[in-house]
Design a protein around this motif. Structure first.
Motif, PDB file in Angstrom:
ATOM      1  N   ALA A   1     -10.741   6.406  -5.893  1.00 45.80           N
ATOM      2  CA  ALA A   1     -11.597   5.510  -5.251  1.00 45.80           C
ATOM      3  C   ALA A   1     -11.791   4.219  -7.052  1.00 45.80           C
ATOM      4  O   ALA A   1     -11.141   2.955  -6.925  1.00 45.80           O
ATOM      5  N   ALA A   2     -12.644   5.237  -7.354  1.00 51.03           N
ATOM      6  CA  ALA A   2     -13.389   4.790  -8.723  1.00 51.03           C
ATOM      7  C   ALA A   2     -12.146   3.759  -9.667  1.00 51.03           C
ATOM      8  O   ALA A   2     -11.997   2.867 -10.440  1.00 51.03           O
ATOM      9  N   GLN A   3     -10.190   4.681  -9.368  1.00 43.46           N
ATOM     10  CA  GLN A   3      -9.574   4.059 -10.189  1.00 43.46           C
ATOM     11  C   GLN A   3      -8.783   2.744 -10.361  1.00 43.46           C
ATOM     12  O   GLN A   3      -7.767   2.125 -11.140  1.00 43.46           O
ATOM     13  N   LEU A   4      -8.953   2.473  -8.778  1.00 42.56           N
ATOM     14  CA  LEU A   4      -8.295   1.020  -8.431  1.00 42.56           C
ATOM     15  C   LEU A   4      -8.112   0.296  -9.401  1.00 42.56           C
ATOM     16  O   LEU A   4      -9.022  -0.248  -9.745  1.00 42.56           O
ATOM     17  N   SER A   5      -7.368   0.198  -9.495  1.00 38.22           N
ATOM     18  CA  SER A   5      -6.571  -1.607 -10.579  1.00 38.22           C
ATOM     19  C   SER A   5      -6.667  -2.360  -9.550  1.00 38.22           C
ATOM     20  O   SER A   5      -6.639  -2.359  -8.688  1.00 38.22           O
ATOM     21  N   SER A   6      -6.729  -3.691 -10.194  1.00 37.69           N
ATOM     22  CA  SER A   6      -6.762  -5.588  -9.730  1.00 37.69           C
ATOM     23  C   SER A   6      -5.813  -5.568  -8.838  1.00 37.69           C
ATOM     24  O   SER A   6      -6.114  -5.558  -7.835  1.00 37.69           O
ATOM     25  N   ALA A   7      -4.578  -5.278  -8.359  1.00 37.97           N
ATOM     26  CA  ALA A   7      -3.170  -5.592  -8.121  1.00 37.97           C
ATOM     27  C   ALA A   7      -3.026  -4.253  -7.321  1.00 37.97           C
ATOM     28  O   ALA A   7      -3.377  -4.153  -6.124  1.00 37.97           O
ATOM     29  N   GLN A   8      -3.278  -3.072  -7.267  1.00 32.18           N
ATOM     30  CA  GLN A   8      -2.984  -1.955  -6.573  1.00 32.18           C
ATOM     31  C   GLN A   8      -4.814  -2.219  -5.017  1.00 32.18           C
ATOM     32  O   GLN A   8      -4.310  -1.703  -3.796  1.00 32.18           O
ATOM     33  N   ALA A   9      -6.128  -2.627  -5.840  1.00 35.24           N
ATOM     34  CA  ALA A   9      -6.967  -3.241  -4.877  1.00 35.24           C
ATOM     35  C   ALA A   9      -7.026  -4.530  -3.727  1.00 35.24           C
ATOM     36  O   ALA A   9      -6.824  -4.396  -2.377  1.00 35.24           O
ATOM     37  N   ALA A  10      -5.795  -5.124  -4.459  1.00 35.43           N
ATOM     38  CA  ALA A  10      -5.382  -6.673  -3.331  1.00 35.43           C
ATOM     39  C   ALA A  10      -4.712  -6.143  -2.911  1.00 35.43           C
ATOM     40  O   ALA A  10      -4.765  -6.689  -1.470  1.00 35.43           O
ATOM     41  N   ARG A  11      -3.410  -5.496  -2.898  1.00 34.94           N
ATOM     42  CA  ARG A  11      -2.539  -4.754  -1.512  1.00 34.94           C
ATOM     43  C   ARG A  11      -3.079  -3.673  -0.984  1.00 34.94           C
ATOM     44  O   ARG A  11      -3.032  -4.642   0.268  1.00 34.94           O
ATOM     45  N   LEU A  12      -4.272  -3.497  -1.395  1.00 31.27           N
ATOM     46  CA  LEU A  12      -4.980  -2.677   0.086  1.00 31.27           C
ATOM     47  C   LEU A  12      -5.813  -3.348   0.472  1.00 31.27           C
ATOM     48  O   LEU A  12      -6.410  -3.797   2.118  1.00 31.27           O
ATOM     49  N   ALA A  13      -6.605  -4.590   0.268  1.00 27.28           N
ATOM     50  CA  ALA A  13      -7.349  -5.385   0.773  1.00 27.28           C
ATOM     51  C   ALA A  13      -5.850  -6.453   1.871  1.00 27.28           C
ATOM     52  O   ALA A  13      -6.316  -6.592   3.343  1.00 27.28           O
ATOM     53  N   ALA A  14      -5.112  -6.337   0.998  1.00 24.58           N
ATOM     54  CA  ALA A  14      -3.771  -7.263   1.832  1.00 24.58           C
ATOM     55  C   ALA A  14      -2.933  -6.301   3.212  1.00 24.58           C
ATOM     56  O   ALA A  14      -3.435  -7.058   4.265  1.00 24.58           O
ATOM     57  N   MET A  15      -3.486  -5.427   3.067  1.00 22.63           N
ATOM     58  CA  MET A  15      -2.955  -5.066   4.460  1.00 22.63           C
ATOM     59  C   MET A  15      -4.283  -4.424   5.571  1.00 22.63           C
ATOM     60  O   MET A  15      -3.853  -4.420   6.061  1.00 22.63           O
ATOM     61  N   LEU A  16      -5.483  -4.593   5.143  1.00 22.32           N
ATOM     62  CA  LEU A  16      -6.441  -4.412   5.837  1.00 22.32           C
ATOM     63  C   LEU A  16      -6.177  -5.392   7.917  1.00 22.32           C
ATOM     64  O   LEU A  16      -6.459  -4.100   8.715  1.00 22.32           O
ATOM     65  N   PRO A  17      -5.995  -6.449   7.384  1.00 21.50           N
ATOM     66  CA  PRO A  17      -5.925  -7.472   9.093  1.00 21.50           C
ATOM     67  C   PRO A  17      -4.300  -6.584  10.007  1.00 21.50           C
ATOM     68  O   PRO A  17      -4.962  -6.287  11.320  1.00 21.50           O
TER      69      PRO A  17
ATOM     70  N   PRO B   1      -3.277  -2.691   9.029  1.00 17.23           N
ATOM     71  CA  PRO B   1      -2.861  -1.052   8.066  1.00 17.23           C
ATOM     72  C   PRO B   1      -1.868  -0.514   9.331  1.00 17.23           C
ATOM     73  O   PRO B   1      -1.337   0.507   7.997  1.00 17.23           O
ATOM     74  N   ALA B   2      -2.204  -0.106  10.136  1.00 18.54           N
ATOM     75  CA  ALA B   2      -1.026   1.218  10.985  1.00 18.54           C
ATOM     76  C   ALA B   2       0.570   0.406  10.419  1.00 18.54           C
ATOM     77  O   ALA B   2       1.442   1.271   9.910  1.00 18.54           O
ATOM     78  N   TYR B   3       1.113  -0.703  10.728  1.00 24.22           N
ATOM     79  CA  TYR B   3       2.044  -1.406  10.573  1.00 24.22           C
ATOM     80  C   TYR B   3       2.424  -1.587   9.320  1.00 24.22           C
ATOM     81  O   TYR B   3       4.020  -1.312   8.923  1.00 24.22           O
ATOM     82  N   TYR B   4       1.650  -2.141   8.122  1.00 21.94           N
ATOM     83  CA  TYR B   4       1.704  -2.271   6.669  1.00 21.94           C
ATOM     84  C   TYR B   4       1.980  -0.671   6.098  1.00 21.94           C
ATOM     85  O   TYR B   4       2.780   0.130   5.356  1.00 21.94           O
ATOM     86  N   ASP B   5       1.943  -0.186   6.851  1.00 22.87           N
ATOM     87  CA  ASP B   5       1.713   2.237   6.213  1.00 22.87           C
ATOM     88  C   ASP B   5       3.049   2.358   6.971  1.00 22.87           C
ATOM     89  O   ASP B   5       3.177   3.334   6.126  1.00 22.87           O
ATOM     90  N   LYS B   6       3.590   1.830   8.173  1.00 23.70           N
ATOM     91  CA  LYS B   6       4.593   2.030   8.331  1.00 23.70           C
ATOM     92  C   LYS B   6       5.777   1.678   7.893  1.00 23.70           C
ATOM     93  O   LYS B   6       7.624   2.176   7.072  1.00 23.70           O
ATOM     94  N   ARG B   7       5.417   0.085   7.279  1.00 29.08           N
ATOM     95  CA  ARG B   7       6.905  -0.639   7.153  1.00 29.08           C
ATOM     96  C   ARG B   7       6.756  -0.927   6.197  1.00 29.08           C
ATOM     97  O   ARG B   7       7.804  -1.326   4.999  1.00 29.08           O
ATOM     98  N   GLY B   8       5.712  -0.299   4.826  1.00 30.99           N
ATOM     99  CA  GLY B   8       5.806  -0.770   3.506  1.00 30.99           C
ATOM    100  C   GLY B   8       5.637  -1.834   2.741  1.00 30.99           C
ATOM    101  O   GLY B   8       5.008  -2.914   3.477  1.00 30.99           O
ATOM    102  N   ASP B   9       5.876  -1.975   1.375  1.00 40.99           N
ATOM    103  CA  ASP B   9       6.198  -3.717   1.346  1.00 40.99           C
ATOM    104  C   ASP B   9       7.132  -4.655   1.906  1.00 40.99           C
ATOM    105  O   ASP B   9       7.895  -4.121   2.536  1.00 40.99           O
ATOM    106  N   THR B  10       6.255  -5.407   2.362  1.00 44.06           N
ATOM    107  CA  THR B  10       7.192  -6.843   2.846  1.00 44.06           C
ATOM    108  C   THR B  10       7.150  -8.320   1.613  1.00 44.06           C
ATOM    109  O   THR B  10       6.036  -8.321   1.644  1.00 44.06           O
ATOM    110  N   SER B  11       8.030  -9.228   2.632  1.00 41.35           N
ATOM    111  CA  SER B  11       7.702 -10.443   1.549  1.00 41.35           C
ATOM    112  C   SER B  11       6.519 -10.825   1.791  1.00 41.35           C
ATOM    113  O   SER B  11       5.559 -11.317   0.840  1.00 41.35           O
TER     114      SER B  11
END
Length: 238
Positions: free
Chosen positions: A191-207, A209-219
């Motif tokens: 968690a200490a090493q997360l870059s700006s892009a990585q952190a933004a993607r994790l935040a985007a997953m929050l609503p 998370p289980a869906y994006y865990d299975k589907r991966g990247d979506t538009s």
């Protein structure tokens, strides 16, 4: 007449007993909130519910979770989550009533059109209250209890402690909870090493998370990640 008075007395006694039980329950929750101000939880109500649900299909299912202190979580993730979930986090007292109203109006319009994309008006503190103590049920009673817990949390915890608990307990996959487990799951780091892009993607997953865990990247996930990343520079974390 005497029988009617007797029934009224019984009803009043039952009401007083119910009120006493309610207040005792709320006091017990407040004691737990105070305890969590100084102690790190090993689990949460939402984790336990998720594990129970997963074990209906797989008895060996486990939850991936590891607590890390606040100073070992990337500032990028702190800013990204605030930018995504609760822009006024450092300023409000736990509940954003205007945000709740707008979310309710939006959801009503979506329901009328037959849409299934819903918005939540919950602050980070409200989400923490739900994750720590409550189920995922959508009922008026659960929402009322969430609001009570939110004000309890805000009354005794600093914003830093609230965010520390939230980032350690948030769900980031079907069985992934907390920033440390999420960093390991998606980026093979911590968690200490997360870059700006990585952190933004994790935040985007929050609503969802289980869906994006299975589907991966979506538009939508890529678009939302870019939006959050652009907002992060305007956000201050406690």
């Amino acid at each position: 007449m005497a029988r009617r008075i007797s029934k009224l007395k019984v009803a009043a006694a039952a009401l007083l007993l119910a009120l006493f039980a309610f207040l005792l329950y709320q006091f017990g929750l407040f004691v737990m909130v105070v305890w969590l101000t100084f102690h790190d939880p090993g689990s949460s109500a939402f984790m336990k519910a998720t594990r129970a649900e997963l074990r209906r299909e797989n008895p060996d299912a486990v939850i991936h979770y590891q607590w890390v202190p606040y100073d070992r979580i990337s500032k990028n993730l702190k800013r990204a989550v605030i930018a995504s979930e609760d822009a006024n986090f450092v300023a409000h007292d736990g509940v954003e009533w205007e945000a709740i109203k707008k979310a309710w109006e939006y959801n009503m319009r979506q329901a009328e059109k037959g849409g299934d994309r819903m918005r939540g008006g919950s602050t980070i503190t409200q989400q923490l209250a739900k994750n720590l103590f409550l189920s995922g049920d959508r009922s008026y009673w659960r929402k009322a209890q969430e609001l009570l817990l939110t004000y309890m949390i805000e009354a005794v915890m600093s914003k830093e402690r609230i965010l520390e608990l939230y980032l350690n307990l948030a769900q980031w996959g079907e069985n992934v909870f907390g920033a440390e487990a999420a960093a390991a799951q998606y980026y093979r780091g911590n968690a200490a090493q997360l870059s700006s892009a990585q952190a933004a993607r994790l935040a985007a997953m929050l609503p969802n998370p289980a869906y994006y865990d299975k589907r991966g990247d979506t538009s939508y996930l890529r678009s939302r990640t870019a939006t959050i990343q652009s907002r992060m520079r305007h956000v201050e974390a406690p």
